[in-house]
Enzyme design. Structure first.
Site, PDB file in Angstrom:
ATOM      1  N   HIS A 182     -10.594 -21.148 -12.626  1.00  0.00           N
ATOM      2  CA  HIS A 182     -10.586 -21.860 -11.345  1.00  0.00           C
ATOM      3  C   HIS A 182     -11.988 -22.376 -11.039  1.00  0.00           C
ATOM      4  O   HIS A 182     -12.181 -23.515 -10.620  1.00  0.00           O
ATOM      5  CB  HIS A 182     -10.107 -20.904 -10.240  1.00  0.00           C
ATOM      6  CG  HIS A 182      -9.977 -21.567  -8.912  1.00  0.00           C
ATOM      7  ND1 HIS A 182     -10.986 -21.541  -7.974  1.00  0.00           N
ATOM      8  CD2 HIS A 182      -8.972 -22.279  -8.362  1.00  0.00           C
ATOM      9  CE1 HIS A 182     -10.601 -22.216  -6.907  1.00  0.00           C
ATOM     10  NE2 HIS A 182      -9.381 -22.670  -7.115  1.00  0.00           N
ATOM     11  N   GLU A 225       4.129 -15.747  -1.354  1.00  0.00           N
ATOM     12  CA  GLU A 225       4.024 -15.683  -2.815  1.00  0.00           C
ATOM     13  C   GLU A 225       3.193 -14.457  -3.163  1.00  0.00           C
ATOM     14  O   GLU A 225       2.065 -14.317  -2.687  1.00  0.00           O
ATOM     15  CB  GLU A 225       3.339 -16.935  -3.367  1.00  0.00           C
ATOM     16  CG  GLU A 225       3.235 -16.898  -4.899  1.00  0.00           C
ATOM     17  CD  GLU A 225       2.545 -18.121  -5.482  1.00  0.00           C
ATOM     18  OE1 GLU A 225       3.253 -19.070  -5.855  1.00  0.00           O
ATOM     19  OE2 GLU A 225       1.292 -18.114  -5.542  1.00  0.00           O
ATOM     20  N   ARG A 273       2.064   1.722  -3.415  1.00  0.00           N
ATOM     21  CA  ARG A 273       0.924   2.219  -4.207  1.00  0.00           C
ATOM     22  C   ARG A 273       0.820   3.742  -4.078  1.00  0.00           C
ATOM     23  O   ARG A 273       0.656   4.441  -5.083  1.00  0.00           O
ATOM     24  CB  ARG A 273      -0.349   1.554  -3.666  1.00  0.00           C
ATOM     25  CG  ARG A 273      -1.617   2.025  -4.304  1.00  0.00           C
ATOM     26  CD  ARG A 273      -2.812   1.390  -3.609  1.00  0.00           C
ATOM     27  NE  ARG A 273      -3.996   1.437  -4.448  1.00  0.00           N
ATOM     28  CZ  ARG A 273      -5.128   0.790  -4.195  1.00  0.00           C
ATOM     29  NH1 ARG A 273      -5.236   0.045  -3.124  1.00  0.00           N
ATOM     30  NH2 ARG A 273      -6.158   0.890  -5.002  1.00  0.00           N
ATOM     31  N   LYS A 278      -2.584 -19.466   3.745  1.00  0.00           N
ATOM     32  CA  LYS A 278      -3.131 -20.676   3.103  1.00  0.00           C
ATOM     33  C   LYS A 278      -3.831 -21.527   4.154  1.00  0.00           C
ATOM     34  O   LYS A 278      -3.309 -21.710   5.257  1.00  0.00           O
ATOM     35  CB  LYS A 278      -1.978 -21.464   2.459  1.00  0.00           C
ATOM     36  CG  LYS A 278      -2.390 -22.398   1.332  1.00  0.00           C
ATOM     37  CD  LYS A 278      -1.147 -23.009   0.695  1.00  0.00           C
ATOM     38  CE  LYS A 278      -1.447 -23.842  -0.526  1.00  0.00           C
ATOM     39  NZ  LYS A 278      -1.796 -23.068  -1.717  1.00  0.00           N
ATOM     40  N   SER A 335      -5.586 -26.809   2.627  1.00  0.00           N
ATOM     41  CA  SER A 335      -4.891 -26.570   1.373  1.00  0.00           C
ATOM     42  C   SER A 335      -3.373 -26.782   1.537  1.00  0.00           C
ATOM     43  O   SER A 335      -2.714 -27.332   0.645  1.00  0.00           O
ATOM     44  CB  SER A 335      -5.231 -25.157   0.929  1.00  0.00           C
ATOM     45  OG  SER A 335      -4.593 -24.843  -0.237  1.00  0.00           O
ATOM     46  N   LYS A 356       1.526 -19.884 -19.058  1.00  0.00           N
ATOM     47  CA  LYS A 356       1.439 -21.340 -18.926  1.00  0.00           C
ATOM     48  C   LYS A 356       0.715 -21.897 -20.158  1.00  0.00           C
ATOM     49  O   LYS A 356      -0.064 -21.174 -20.797  1.00  0.00           O
ATOM     50  CB  LYS A 356       0.672 -21.698 -17.651  1.00  0.00           C
ATOM     51  CG  LYS A 356       1.494 -21.451 -16.381  1.00  0.00           C
ATOM     52  CD  LYS A 356       0.893 -22.191 -15.191  1.00  0.00           C
ATOM     53  CE  LYS A 356       1.819 -22.101 -13.992  1.00  0.00           C
ATOM     54  NZ  LYS A 356       1.337 -22.906 -12.856  1.00  0.00           N
ATOM     55  N   ASP A 407       4.360 -20.673  -0.133  1.00  0.00           N
ATOM     56  CA  ASP A 407       3.124 -19.899  -0.331  1.00  0.00           C
ATOM     57  C   ASP A 407       2.138 -20.009   0.830  1.00  0.00           C
ATOM     58  O   ASP A 407       0.936 -19.894   0.637  1.00  0.00           O
ATOM     59  CB  ASP A 407       2.461 -20.262  -1.671  1.00  0.00           C
ATOM     60  CG  ASP A 407       1.972 -21.700  -1.718  1.00  0.00           C
ATOM     61  OD1 ASP A 407       2.401 -22.498  -0.866  1.00  0.00           O
ATOM     62  OD2 ASP A 407       1.155 -22.018  -2.599  1.00  0.00           O
ATOM     63  N   LYS A 414       0.837  -1.207   0.000  1.00  0.00           N
ATOM     64  CA  LYS A 414       0.000   0.000   0.000  1.00  0.00           C
ATOM     65  C   LYS A 414       0.874   1.260   0.000  1.00  0.00           C
ATOM     66  O   LYS A 414       0.530   2.270  -0.614  1.00  0.00           O
ATOM     67  CB  LYS A 414      -0.937   0.000   1.211  1.00  0.00           C
ATOM     68  CG  LYS A 414      -2.098  -0.977   1.035  1.00  0.00           C
ATOM     69  CD  LYS A 414      -3.068  -0.890   2.197  1.00  0.00           C
ATOM     70  CE  LYS A 414      -4.275  -1.796   1.960  1.00  0.00           C
ATOM     71  NZ  LYS A 414      -5.123  -1.906   3.159  1.00  0.00           N
TER      72      LYS A 414
HETATM   73  P1  0O2 Z   1      -4.296 -20.597  -4.156  1.00  0.00           P
HETATM   74  O1  0O2 Z   1      -5.509 -20.900  -3.405  1.00  0.00           O
HETATM   75  O2  0O2 Z   1      -4.483 -19.501  -5.164  1.00  0.00           O
HETATM   76  O3  0O2 Z   1      -3.086 -20.425  -3.319  1.00  0.00           O
HETATM   77  P2  0O2 Z   1       1.623 -25.543  -7.453  1.00  0.00           P
HETATM   78  O4  0O2 Z   1       1.309 -24.765  -6.207  1.00  0.00           O
HETATM   79  O5  0O2 Z   1       2.272 -26.839  -7.246  1.00  0.00           O
HETATM   80  O6  0O2 Z   1       0.433 -25.609  -8.391  1.00  0.00           O
HETATM   81  P3  0O2 Z   1       3.908 -23.894  -7.867  1.00  0.00           P
HETATM   82  O7  0O2 Z   1       5.006 -24.208  -8.846  1.00  0.00           O
HETATM   83  O8  0O2 Z   1       4.214 -23.989  -6.419  1.00  0.00           O
HETATM   84  O9  0O2 Z   1       2.656 -24.761  -8.280  1.00  0.00           O
HETATM   85  O10 0O2 Z   1       3.369 -22.474  -8.124  1.00  0.00           O
HETATM   86  P4  0O2 Z   1       2.839 -21.737  -9.418  1.00  0.00           P
HETATM   87  O11 0O2 Z   1       2.226 -22.644 -10.433  1.00  0.00           O
HETATM   88  O12 0O2 Z   1       3.912 -20.813  -9.885  1.00  0.00           O
HETATM   89  O13 0O2 Z   1       1.679 -20.888  -8.742  1.00  0.00           O
HETATM   90  C1  0O2 Z   1       0.674 -21.486  -8.004  1.00  0.00           C
HETATM   91  C2  0O2 Z   1      -0.455 -20.495  -7.811  1.00  0.00           C
HETATM   92  O14 0O2 Z   1      -0.632 -19.716  -8.992  1.00  0.00           O
HETATM   93  C3  0O2 Z   1      -1.780 -21.207  -7.592  1.00  0.00           C
HETATM   94  O15 0O2 Z   1      -1.983 -21.339  -6.215  1.00  0.00           O
HETATM   95  C4  0O2 Z   1      -2.795 -20.272  -8.230  1.00  0.00           C
HETATM   96  O16 0O2 Z   1      -3.129 -19.219  -7.359  1.00  0.00           O
HETATM   97  C5  0O2 Z   1      -2.001 -19.688  -9.377  1.00  0.00           C
HETATM   98  N1  0O2 Z   1      -2.100 -20.500 -10.609  1.00  0.00           N
HETATM   99  C6  0O2 Z   1      -1.079 -21.147 -11.213  1.00  0.00           C
HETATM  100  N2  0O2 Z   1      -1.501 -21.763 -12.329  1.00  0.00           N
HETATM  101  C7  0O2 Z   1      -2.815 -21.496 -12.441  1.00  0.00           C
HETATM  102  C8  0O2 Z   1      -3.820 -21.853 -13.415  1.00  0.00           C
HETATM  103  O17 0O2 Z   1      -3.578 -22.548 -14.379  1.00  0.00           O
HETATM  104  N3  0O2 Z   1      -5.078 -21.374 -13.184  1.00  0.00           N
HETATM  105  C9  0O2 Z   1      -5.391 -20.589 -12.121  1.00  0.00           C
HETATM  106  N4  0O2 Z   1      -6.658 -20.167 -11.989  1.00  0.00           N
HETATM  107  N5  0O2 Z   1      -4.475 -20.247 -11.175  1.00  0.00           N
HETATM  108  C10 0O2 Z   1      -3.210 -20.693 -11.336  1.00  0.00           C
HETATM  109  P5  0O2 Z   1      -2.797 -22.537  -5.602  1.00  0.00           P
HETATM  110  O18 0O2 Z   1      -2.009 -23.118  -4.510  1.00  0.00           O
HETATM  111  O19 0O2 Z   1      -3.272 -23.449  -6.681  1.00  0.00           O
HETATM  112  O20 0O2 Z   1      -4.070 -21.886  -5.023  1.00  0.00           O
END
Ligand code: 0O2
Length: 204
Positions: A159, A143, A36, A56, A60, A123, A83, A33
């Site tokens: 999602h 994150e 910002r 988190k 999860s 991606k 994260d 903020k």
């Molecule tokens: P939340 O509830 O948002 O925290 P992984 O966590 O294993 O999937 P990695 O390598 O740790 O993957 O992280 P990555 O892929 O860089 O980022 C993960 C987070 O990015 C996800 O958190 C989502 O918030 C978002 N994200 C990544 N790929 C996608 C996608 O294809 N679609 C959507 N909608 N979001 C995505 P979480 O933990 O899934 O959920």
């Protein structure tokens, strides 16, 4: 007694550190903020639409430990996975995402450990966002996801669709269509940025 807690899965994956994590998360939000405000004064435009922050959830984080082959312990949740704390910053324009990234990267209260530019390198499914893994001065990892309104809209809808899991036999077509929507939104982001740049250059 300890065994019963473990057997019911009621143990805290964060080892009782949730209040400290929430404080660290709040500090990080305040830092953003502050940036910002600085950027708004510098440019005359507020670069941010909205900010979401979360620790988190227990479920999860446990699911992620299992998926990554890690034991469901506070060591994994606090030191192996990055994260536990998550901040999503939705920006107005593409240039705001990168300007905020630069400001955040040079902020002395955090250390940037990793960056993934899923905007320049989307991606395969079309997902776009700029991800930063940072370490706060309190020693917690977070994150930070930076994205535009269009990217956020797509991620939220995608999602939602996955959550429903009703792709059935149309799986291939649906994946293709989602990717097409992501690419169209990305193209709109570029157009909106161009329009903004034109307006700004007229003001000079
Ligand atoms: P939340 O509830 O948002 O925290 P992984 O966590 O294993 O999937 P990695 O390598 O740790 O993957 O992280 P990555 O892929 O860089 O980022 C993960 C987070 O990015 C996800 O958190 C989502 O918030 C978002 N994200 C990544 N790929 C996608 C996608 O294809 N679609 C959507 N909608 N979001 C995505 P979480 O933990 O899934 O959920």
């Amino acid at each position: 007694m300890e065994e019963i807690v473990e057997a019911t899965g009621a143990a805290d994956i964060y080892g009782g550190e949730r209040p400290q994590m929430e404080a660290a998360l709040d500090e990080l939000v305040q830092t953003i903020k502050g940036l910002r405000s600085t950027m708004t004064v510098e440019t005359g435009f507020d670069p941010i639409e909205h900010i979401l922050a979360r620790v988190k959830s227990e479920e999860s984080m446990r699911e992620k430990c299992r998926r990554k082959g890690l034991p469901e312990t506070s060591e994994s949740a606090l030191h192996e996975l990055y994260d536990g704390l998550g901040i999503r910053v939705v920006c107005s324009f593409l240039s705001d995402v990168y300007a905020l990234r630069d400001h955040l990267a040079s902020d002395p209260s955090i250390q940037v450990l990793e960056e993934r530019d899923y905007i320049r390198h989307a991606k395969p499914n079309g997902y776009r966002s700029y991800h930063m893994i940072v370490r706060t001065h309190r020693g917690y990892y977070a994150e930070v996801q930076l994205r535009t309104i269009s990217m956020d809209t797509w991620a939220a809808l995608e999602h939602h669709l996955h959550y429903k899991k009703r792709f059935g036999g149309n799986q291939k077509l649906i994946v293709q269509e989602l990717k097409r929507c992501a690419d169209e939104l990305a193209s709109t982001d570029v157009s909106m940025q161009t329009i903004r740049d034109m307006i700004l250059s007229e003001e000079d």
